[in-house]
Write an enzyme that holds these catalytic residues in place. Sequence first.
Site, PDB file in Angstrom:
ATOM      1  N   TYR A 119      79.861  14.020 -13.104  1.00 30.91           N
ATOM      2  CA  TYR A 119      80.792  14.240 -11.977  1.00 30.91           C
ATOM      3  C   TYR A 119      80.591  15.647 -11.407  1.00 30.91           C
ATOM      4  CZ  TYR A 119      85.113  15.316  -9.529  1.00 30.91           C
ATOM      5  OH  TYR A 119      86.024  15.741  -8.579  1.00 30.91           O
TER       6      TYR A 119
ATOM      7  N   SER B 213      84.846  20.631  -6.429  1.00 33.78           N
ATOM      8  CA  SER B 213      85.683  20.583  -7.628  1.00 33.78           C
ATOM      9  C   SER B 213      85.486  21.830  -8.480  1.00 33.78           C
ATOM     10  CB  SER B 213      85.304  19.348  -8.454  1.00 33.78           C
ATOM     11  OG  SER B 213      85.832  19.425  -9.758  1.00 33.78           O
TER      12      SER B 213
END
Length: 329
Positions: free
Chosen positions: A155, A130
């Site tokens: 995350y 990501s």
Amino acid sequence: MADQSILVTGAAGFIGLHVARRLLAEGHAVVGLDNLNDYYDPALKCARLEILRREQGFAFEQIDLADRASMERLFATHRFAKVVHLAAQPGVRYSIDHPHAYVDANLAGFVNVLEGCRHHGCGHLVYASSSSVYGANAKMPFSVDDKTDHPISLYAATKKANELIAHSYSHLYRLPVTGLRFFTIYGPWGRPDMAVYLFTKAIVEGTPIRLFNHGRMRRDFTHVEDVTRAVLQLVDQAPRDGEQGAGAPAKIYNVGNNHPEELTHVVAVLERELGRAAIREMLPMQPGDVTETFADVTELMRDTGFRPQTSIEDGLRDFVAWYRDYHRI
């Protein structure tokens, strides 16, 4: 002996649907894995899955990544030629209040995938990382050579951990791995927790759009069709030893549009496409968020010929058409 099927984890997810469809269209046998959890409306996941079930060569397994025994059985049964690992617990804001979901799916689940690949002859693991790994880096655009040592959400930290664990497996077991740092992806069948979907829904329903940092946010919005083309090319390009200078068959790429957009511009385009005005609610910066993302895709372009082809105007028109159809508006 390995069969020639490809495992796509998160197959009922947004990117998973598009990647699995393209692989099937190219004649590959695909096994799709998903746990169909309720992080967002499972009906959307089931609708995506129905599309795949109609395709010849597709088989589905409802398994949780963290279920070690089931994952071991899956890999032992199929001995996948390649794995495209897209399943994860997504969301920066959700991670602030639900840390265990990220440890289970993104850490324990990822190790289960790596173990399956290691023990059962997988020729190439392509996995989703990501853009959030760049944290609050101020230098733009983000390059794969930049430091990513300061994630500002759990995350992001799990995605950075994925890259490190994948590299160690690659080094120890000579497993070819390719990590993809996805930038803000949007398009038909998109996730309801992401900006484009949230903005569209709010405009249609006449409810306020929450614009954090008072709307002064830029995101490298990347259409899912562009992303899918990049993934498909990379699946067939297993890295060689030391390509990224680290003594392992491991690579990391940015997958983005290479052109950030102001959130206010995105809202304006959606207003035009929907023929309705948005109600804007200006809010301060959220914890774990960043003001801008911007992908340097030089390496991806060099190695695959990738060029982002979808303008934000065309991409949002595409999304709105799907949204109207799916919600029967």
